[in-house]
Scaffold this motif. Structure first.
Motif, PDB file in Angstrom:
ATOM      1  N   GLN A   1       0.616  -0.754   0.287  1.00  0.00           N
ATOM      2  CA  GLN A   1      -0.134   0.018  -0.169  1.00  0.00           C
ATOM      3  C   GLN A   1       1.044   1.072   0.194  1.00  0.00           C
ATOM      4  O   GLN A   1       2.099   1.516   0.516  1.00  0.00           O
ATOM      5  CB  GLN A   1      -1.075   0.135   0.831  1.00  0.00           C
ATOM      6  N   GLY A   2       0.738   2.192  -0.694  1.00  0.00           N
ATOM      7  CA  GLY A   2       1.310   3.341  -0.478  1.00  0.00           C
ATOM      8  C   GLY A   2       2.084   3.510  -1.417  1.00  0.00           C
ATOM      9  O   GLY A   2       2.256   2.403  -2.286  1.00  0.00           O
ATOM     10  N   ASN A   3       3.555   4.395  -0.799  1.00  0.00           N
ATOM     11  CA  ASN A   3       4.329   3.913  -2.134  1.00  0.00           C
ATOM     12  C   ASN A   3       5.948   3.214  -1.197  1.00  0.00           C
ATOM     13  O   ASN A   3       6.238   3.812  -0.456  1.00  0.00           O
ATOM     14  CB  ASN A   3       4.998   5.675  -1.250  1.00  0.00           C
TER      15      ASN A   3
END
Length: 169
Positions: free
Chosen positions: A150-152
């Motif tokens: 998830q995310g970066n």
């Protein structure tokens, strides 16, 4: 902090000393002399003499429960048996060996493995007979790895998969 010398606690300590020797294979160990002498103001000097007796030696080590395992697993586990014939029987080494074998079984995929057995000490002959019982249970295998980030994410999924594969080999 100074404490008062207590004869009852001292008696318990003497039994503890004998038990310590016994747990290290010297089952005949006895405190044969003990002295508590005044030493200056508000102090005592304590002296003990212990007769160890002869050590109890491991006369046999038998490992059961390996028959259905692959040869490399059997070899690995047998190499981890930490008690050998002719060694002084040390209770902590016996307990640690069972823990080590269980940990190795889990690392090999036998998540529900158990390790038990008996160590029979014959005080008359000063021999310990050790029987180890392994119950590996079902071997679990990883069926695949799916990386969800998830995310970066800072690590590429293929790197994680590669590390998992290497750890399972």
């Amino acid at each position: 902090k100074k404490r008062r010398f207590d004869r009852n606690i001292w008696s318990t300590d003497l039994r503890r000393i004998e038990r310590y020797y016994q747990s290290h294979g010297f089952y005949e160990a006895r405190v044969v002399d003990e002295r508590v002498e005044p030493s200056g103001r508000d102090a005592v000097k304590i002296r003990i003499r212990v007769s160890e007796g002869a050590p109890t030696l491991v006369s046999r080590v038998q490992v059961e429960g390996l028959d259905d395992l692959p040869a490399d697993h059997r070899d690995r586990l047998l190499s981890r048996v930490g008690l050998r014939e002719g060694q002084v029987f040390v209770e902590d080494r016996w307990e640690a060996m069972k823990d080590t074998l269980r940990e190795d079984l889990v690392a090999l995929g036998y998540a529900e493995a158990s390790v038990g057995g008996t160590a029979k000490v014959d005080l008359a002959t000063r021999e310990a007979v050790v029987d180890v019982e392994l119950e590996p249970g079902v071997r679990y295998r990883l069926n695949g790895v799916k990386i969800l980030q998830q995310g970066n994410a800072r690590v590429e999924p293929w790197r994680i998969e590669e590390q998992v594969r290497e750890a399972l080999e």
